[in-house]
Each structure stands twice: as C-alpha cells, then as structure tokens.
Motif scaffolding. Structure first.
Motif, PDB file in Angstrom:
ATOM      1  N   GLY A   1       0.839  -1.191   0.000  1.00  0.00           N
ATOM      2  CA  GLY A   1       0.000   0.000   0.000  1.00  0.00           C
ATOM      3  C   GLY A   1       0.876   1.243   0.000  1.00  0.00           C
ATOM      4  O   GLY A   1       2.090   1.181   0.214  1.00  0.00           O
ATOM      5  N   ALA A   2       0.273   2.384  -0.242  1.00  0.00           N
ATOM      6  CA  ALA A   2       1.036   3.639  -0.237  1.00  0.00           C
ATOM      7  C   ALA A   2       0.099   4.792   0.054  1.00  0.00           C
ATOM      8  O   ALA A   2      -1.078   4.774  -0.349  1.00  0.00           O
ATOM      9  CB  ALA A   2       1.729   3.855  -1.579  1.00  0.00           C
ATOM     10  N   LEU A   3       0.620   5.778   0.772  1.00  0.00           N
ATOM     11  CA  LEU A   3      -0.101   7.023   0.979  1.00  0.00           C
ATOM     12  C   LEU A   3       0.871   8.165   0.714  1.00  0.00           C
ATOM     13  O   LEU A   3       1.909   8.268   1.359  1.00  0.00           O
ATOM     14  CB  LEU A   3      -0.680   7.128   2.389  1.00  0.00           C
ATOM     15  CG  LEU A   3      -1.639   8.313   2.532  1.00  0.00           C
ATOM     16  CD1 LEU A   3      -2.841   7.939   3.380  1.00  0.00           C
ATOM     17  CD2 LEU A   3      -0.945   9.524   3.113  1.00  0.00           C
ATOM     18  N   ASP A   4       0.539   8.984  -0.272  1.00  0.00           N
ATOM     19  CA  ASP A   4       1.392  10.087  -0.699  1.00  0.00           C
ATOM     20  C   ASP A   4       0.678  11.394  -0.386  1.00  0.00           C
ATOM     21  O   ASP A   4      -0.263  11.779  -1.063  1.00  0.00           O
ATOM     22  CB  ASP A   4       1.652   9.972  -2.199  1.00  0.00           C
ATOM     23  CG  ASP A   4       2.609  11.048  -2.702  1.00  0.00           C
ATOM     24  OD1 ASP A   4       2.971  11.935  -1.907  1.00  0.00           O
ATOM     25  OD2 ASP A   4       2.974  10.991  -3.881  1.00  0.00           O
ATOM     26  N   ALA A   5       1.136  12.055   0.676  1.00  0.00           N
ATOM     27  CA  ALA A   5       0.531  13.321   1.077  1.00  0.00           C
ATOM     28  C   ALA A   5       1.395  14.499   0.678  1.00  0.00           C
ATOM     29  O   ALA A   5       1.269  15.583   1.247  1.00  0.00           O
ATOM     30  CB  ALA A   5       0.284  13.334   2.592  1.00  0.00           C
ATOM     31  N   THR A   6       2.269  14.295  -0.303  1.00  0.00           N
ATOM     32  CA  THR A   6       3.054  15.432  -0.782  1.00  0.00           C
ATOM     33  C   THR A   6       2.155  16.433  -1.503  1.00  0.00           C
ATOM     34  O   THR A   6       2.599  17.525  -1.858  1.00  0.00           O
ATOM     35  CB  THR A   6       4.190  14.984  -1.719  1.00  0.00           C
ATOM     36  OG1 THR A   6       3.632  14.250  -2.808  1.00  0.00           O
ATOM     37  CG2 THR A   6       5.187  14.115  -0.981  1.00  0.00           C
ATOM     38  N   HIS A   7       0.891  16.032  -1.699  1.00  0.00           N
ATOM     39  CA  HIS A   7      -0.085  16.995  -2.211  1.00  0.00           C
ATOM     40  C   HIS A   7      -0.441  18.004  -1.128  1.00  0.00           C
ATOM     41  O   HIS A   7      -1.106  18.990  -1.422  1.00  0.00           O
ATOM     42  CB  HIS A   7      -1.337  16.265  -2.698  1.00  0.00           C
ATOM     43  CG  HIS A   7      -1.051  15.339  -3.819  1.00  0.00           C
ATOM     44  ND1 HIS A   7      -0.491  14.098  -3.618  1.00  0.00           N
ATOM     45  CD2 HIS A   7      -1.192  15.470  -5.153  1.00  0.00           C
ATOM     46  CE1 HIS A   7      -0.333  13.500  -4.787  1.00  0.00           C
ATOM     47  NE2 HIS A   7      -0.740  14.317  -5.739  1.00  0.00           N
ATOM     48  N   THR A   8      -0.073  17.736   0.098  1.00  0.00           N
ATOM     49  CA  THR A   8       0.050  18.725   1.165  1.00  0.00           C
ATOM     50  C   THR A   8      -1.104  18.834   2.145  1.00  0.00           C
ATOM     51  O   THR A   8      -2.273  18.882   1.787  1.00  0.00           O
ATOM     52  CB  THR A   8       0.335  20.127   0.602  1.00  0.00           C
ATOM     53  OG1 THR A   8       1.477  20.070  -0.246  1.00  0.00           O
ATOM     54  CG2 THR A   8       0.643  21.094   1.709  1.00  0.00           C
ATOM     55  N   PHE A   9      -0.696  18.888   3.412  1.00  0.00           N
ATOM     56  CA  PHE A   9      -1.525  19.394   4.500  1.00  0.00           C
ATOM     57  C   PHE A   9      -1.178  20.873   4.639  1.00  0.00           C
ATOM     58  O   PHE A   9      -0.004  21.239   4.737  1.00  0.00           O
ATOM     59  CB  PHE A   9      -1.173  18.660   5.801  1.00  0.00           C
ATOM     60  CG  PHE A   9      -1.701  19.320   7.051  1.00  0.00           C
ATOM     61  CD1 PHE A   9      -2.866  18.857   7.649  1.00  0.00           C
ATOM     62  CD2 PHE A   9      -1.035  20.384   7.641  1.00  0.00           C
ATOM     63  CE1 PHE A   9      -3.342  19.458   8.816  1.00  0.00           C
ATOM     64  CE2 PHE A   9      -1.500  20.983   8.796  1.00  0.00           C
ATOM     65  CZ  PHE A   9      -2.662  20.508   9.378  1.00  0.00           C
ATOM     66  N   SER A  10      -2.180  21.718   4.610  1.00  0.00           N
ATOM     67  CA  SER A  10      -1.925  23.143   4.828  1.00  0.00           C
ATOM     68  C   SER A  10      -2.982  23.693   5.768  1.00  0.00           C
ATOM     69  O   SER A  10      -4.160  23.357   5.662  1.00  0.00           O
ATOM     70  CB  SER A  10      -1.944  23.917   3.510  1.00  0.00           C
ATOM     71  OG  SER A  10      -3.193  23.767   2.863  1.00  0.00           O
ATOM     72  N   ALA A  11      -2.550  24.513   6.707  1.00  0.00           N
ATOM     73  CA  ALA A  11      -3.455  25.131   7.672  1.00  0.00           C
ATOM     74  C   ALA A  11      -3.062  26.584   7.846  1.00  0.00           C
ATOM     75  O   ALA A  11      -1.883  26.936   7.750  1.00  0.00           O
ATOM     76  CB  ALA A  11      -3.395  24.408   9.016  1.00  0.00           C
ATOM     77  N   SER A  12      -4.038  27.427   8.112  1.00  0.00           N
ATOM     78  CA  SER A  12      -3.738  28.839   8.337  1.00  0.00           C
ATOM     79  C   SER A  12      -4.813  29.470   9.206  1.00  0.00           C
ATOM     80  O   SER A  12      -5.961  29.010   9.241  1.00  0.00           O
ATOM     81  CB  SER A  12      -3.636  29.593   7.007  1.00  0.00           C
ATOM     82  OG  SER A  12      -4.867  29.543   6.314  1.00  0.00           O
ATOM     83  N   ILE A  13      -4.427  30.514   9.931  1.00  0.00           N
ATOM     84  CA  ILE A  13      -5.368  31.310  10.703  1.00  0.00           C
ATOM     85  C   ILE A  13      -5.936  32.366   9.753  1.00  0.00           C
ATOM     86  O   ILE A  13      -5.182  33.108   9.120  1.00  0.00           O
ATOM     87  CB  ILE A  13      -4.674  31.971  11.907  1.00  0.00           C
ATOM     88  CG1 ILE A  13      -4.105  30.887  12.838  1.00  0.00           C
ATOM     89  CG2 ILE A  13      -5.655  32.853  12.675  1.00  0.00           C
ATOM     90  CD1 ILE A  13      -3.294  31.440  13.987  1.00  0.00           C
ATOM     91  N   THR A  14      -7.259  32.411   9.647  1.00  0.00           N
ATOM     92  CA  THR A  14      -7.874  33.245   8.614  1.00  0.00           C
ATOM     93  C   THR A  14      -7.785  34.732   8.917  1.00  0.00           C
ATOM     94  O   THR A  14      -7.751  35.547   7.997  1.00  0.00           O
ATOM     95  CB  THR A  14      -9.345  32.844   8.438  1.00  0.00           C
ATOM     96  OG1 THR A  14     -10.010  32.921   9.706  1.00  0.00           O
ATOM     97  CG2 THR A  14      -9.452  31.422   7.907  1.00  0.00           C
ATOM     98  N   ASP A  15      -7.758  35.125  10.175  1.00  0.00           N
ATOM     99  CA  ASP A  15      -7.719  36.540  10.550  1.00  0.00           C
ATOM    100  C   ASP A  15      -6.538  36.748  11.486  1.00  0.00           C
ATOM    101  O   ASP A  15      -6.510  36.219  12.600  1.00  0.00           O
ATOM    102  CB  ASP A  15      -9.026  36.926  11.236  1.00  0.00           C
ATOM    103  CG  ASP A  15      -9.065  38.386  11.663  1.00  0.00           C
ATOM    104  OD1 ASP A  15      -8.079  39.116  11.414  1.00  0.00           O
ATOM    105  OD2 ASP A  15     -10.081  38.808  12.245  1.00  0.00           O
ATOM    106  N   LEU A  16      -5.556  37.517  11.042  1.00  0.00           N
ATOM    107  CA  LEU A  16      -4.317  37.693  11.803  1.00  0.00           C
ATOM    108  C   LEU A  16      -4.239  39.023  12.537  1.00  0.00           C
ATOM    109  O   LEU A  16      -3.220  39.310  13.178  1.00  0.00           O
ATOM    110  CB  LEU A  16      -3.123  37.565  10.857  1.00  0.00           C
ATOM    111  CG  LEU A  16      -2.967  36.187  10.188  1.00  0.00           C
ATOM    112  CD1 LEU A  16      -1.931  36.259   9.079  1.00  0.00           C
ATOM    113  CD2 LEU A  16      -2.590  35.133  11.208  1.00  0.00           C
ATOM    114  N   GLN A  17      -5.275  39.828  12.480  1.00  0.00           N
ATOM    115  CA  GLN A  17      -5.218  41.150  13.106  1.00  0.00           C
ATOM    116  C   GLN A  17      -4.925  41.040  14.601  1.00  0.00           C
ATOM    117  O   GLN A  17      -5.580  40.296  15.330  1.00  0.00           O
ATOM    118  CB  GLN A  17      -6.532  41.906  12.911  1.00  0.00           C
ATOM    119  CG  GLN A  17      -6.499  43.335  13.472  1.00  0.00           C
ATOM    120  CD  GLN A  17      -7.788  44.100  13.202  1.00  0.00           C
ATOM    121  OE1 GLN A  17      -8.642  43.642  12.448  1.00  0.00           O
ATOM    122  NE2 GLN A  17      -7.932  45.262  13.815  1.00  0.00           N
ATOM    123  N   GLY A  18      -3.911  41.770  15.042  1.00  0.00           N
ATOM    124  CA  GLY A  18      -3.560  41.817  16.461  1.00  0.00           C
ATOM    125  C   GLY A  18      -2.745  40.641  16.946  1.00  0.00           C
ATOM    126  O   GLY A  18      -2.368  40.596  18.110  1.00  0.00           O
TER     127      GLY A  18
END
Length: 316
Positions: free
Chosen positions: A257-274
């Motif tokens: 079997g194989a799992l290729d996640a080089t397609h990426t996990f990406s996370a971000s905070i949507t509002d960075l003010q302050g």
C-alpha cells in the motif's frame, strides 16, 4: 478497529553527543519534528528465503514488534519551525518514491505546511509522523474569535482507512491520521524535558498540561477519509494568554500500500489582526537519531504495531 487515545511512546537508541545525561528543561515557543518508521514483517526464515509474503505481521500472543522494526529516523527541532527526514531502508522505497516527512512553519504568518509519503514493499509496514507547534500573542485588536482551517490532500494505493489498515491478512492498505489542536497558557513558552523528547514522541501539548493557566481551546481530528479532507477549528482570544497551535499528520502504509501526502496538508489562521507569532530560535535545539537496525526499539506500540495513533492528549 480504532486505536486508543494517548501519547505516542517510543524508546530510541540515540546518537546524540550533545544530549544531557540528566533531564534538561528547555523553554520554547515553537517545535518542528518529523520521523519515519519501517518494519520488515517477515520471519528470519522468510527473509533468508527472500520470500515476499509477510508472515510475522499480525498482533498475536507471540507477536514481537521489536523483531520487525528495521529502521527509525527522527529529527526534532525544539525552538525551530522546520524539519525533514527520509527513510533509507529498501522496504520504504517503491518506484522511485521514498517514505518521508517534512514540516515547514516558516512561511507567511499563521501558515503551516506538512508533506509526507509512506511507501512500502509487499512484506513491510511503513509510517511517517510529523508535528509542528506555533505560538501567538494577542494585543486585543480585531475580533476575539478566530478560525484555524485548511485541507489535507493525498493519493493512496490499496485499500484505504484505519479499519482496512488494521484488518488481519496481508492486503495492501493505507491510512492517514491528522490532528489540529489549539491550547493556551498564561506563560509565553512551554517547558520541554529534552530527555523525554529524546526517548518518546509526544504531542507537545503533553508538556503544557501542568503549566500555568493551561486550557484546551480547540481540537480537530480526521482519519480514514477520502482526499481531500477539509477541517476548521474556531477559538476565542483573551489578552494576557499565549495561544499555541499544534498540527500533526501521521501517514501509514502496509504490504504494497502507499499514501502520498506530498499533495500537502496546509493550515492557516484566517484573521491575523492583532496577532504576533513567536519567532524560532536562531539555533534550535536539535535531537536526531539514526539507530542501528535491530537495536532495542520498543517503538510505537500504539502507532505502528496496530495502525494509526489517535491524537487525544492524556490527562491522567
């Protein structure tokens, strides 16, 4: 079958000249670590005969995880924000693909990127575990509620999901486990015991449990789902507290079997003010290991031996 929650325990033979012989506490605001684990699920007789059928792979009264572990590679950057590791064992290399894990929290403010791949020969199990911790202070401006969200995208070969991965038999299977946690403290750092990190893999939130003002703010977990996986976690801000964001992805593959996640996990905070993000140390405290195959590795009893680790933090 789903795996019990808790920290991921492992014992490692580390080649770390700089590591103190006694526990040393290190105050840090960021962490990045990545690791790969390879098991050859054949008996000595099968290996000698170059047989591809795994005959020592299921959890039984006679099963010994130590006997099948052939490679563990690990790097932890305490006080850092990026880490990369790659397997070297042939069991983790397929068609030009190599099992690997990498994490990068050094990009735009509030963003995390994780890439992984677990590729395995028909007689082996391979997994990768990658974790990143960021922290933020808030000056009181802007909204008091923020959202941390993103996606996990991957390709897989063979049956997919934790149930398929943990099933008896020798079918090719793969699964992925992703957790996203937000917790806060009334201090600006967490205190990490470098000796414990050297001998165990944790969710780093474990080290915050006894620190001043610890509070769980949000928790998201996704596993055994078809790509892409979307997720989001909303949390409230309070001045005087530091907010820690921890993201972890674990990828597993067995028996072709194989799992290729080089397609990426990406996370971000949507509002960075302050929000002000803590910067990594100029020279992060590095812990790495490249142990000898067959060394005494009581590795990943809750992770590799049975499948994917669950992410809940132990509170006992």
């Amino acid at each position: 079958m789903r795996i019990a929650s808790g920290p991921l325990l492992l014992s490692a033979a580390l080649m770390l000249p700089a590591l103190p012989s006694q526990a040393a506490m290190l105050d840090i605001a960021t962490v990045a670590h990545s690791s790969v684990f390879v098991r050859d699920c054949r008996s000595a007789e099968a290996r000698a005969a170059n047989a591809m059928l795994p005959d020592k792979c299921e959890a039984t009264a006679e099963f010994n995880l130590v006997d099948t572990m052939v490679e563990q590679r690990y790097v932890a950057a305490l006080g850092g924000n990026s880490a990369t590791i790659q397997a070297t064992h042939a069991a983790a290399k397929v068609g030009g693909k190599v099992s690997q894990g990498s994490v990068d929290g050094s990009g735009a403010l509030g963003q995390i990127v994780i890439k992984q791949g677990s590729f395995t020969q028909p007689y082996a199990r391979v997994s990768s575990w990658t974790d990143v911790l960021q922290s933020y202070a808030w000056d009181g401006s802007g909204a008091a509620t923020r959202t941390l969200g993103g996606t996990l995208d991957f390709n897989h070969v063979g049956m997919f999901g934790s149930d398929a991965f943990n099933a008896t038999g020798t079918a090719a299977a793969a699964t992925v486990d992703m957790t996203l946690s937000v917790f806060s403290l009334t201090t600006s750092t967490i205190s990490v015991d470098t000796e414990l990190v050297a001998n165990q893999v944790y969710l780093y939130e474990e080290f915050a449990l006894g620190l001043p003002g610890y509070r769980r703010e949000a928790w998201v977990e996704r596993f055994g789902e078809v790509s892409p996986v979307s997720f989001g976690a909303t949390f409230s801000l309070e001045q005087g507290r530091t907010y820690f964001v921890e993201a972890r992805v674990a990828a597993f593959a067995r028996f072709g079997g194989a799992l290729d996640a080089t397609h990426t996990f990406s996370a971000s905070i949507t509002d960075l003010q302050g929000l002000t993000q803590a910067q990594p140390l100029a020279q992060p405290y590095l812990i790495t290991n490249v142990p000898e195959p067959g060394s005494a590795l009581m590795l990943l009893a809750g992770l590799l031996g049975l499948g994917c680790a669950r992410g809940s933090v132990r509170r006992g």
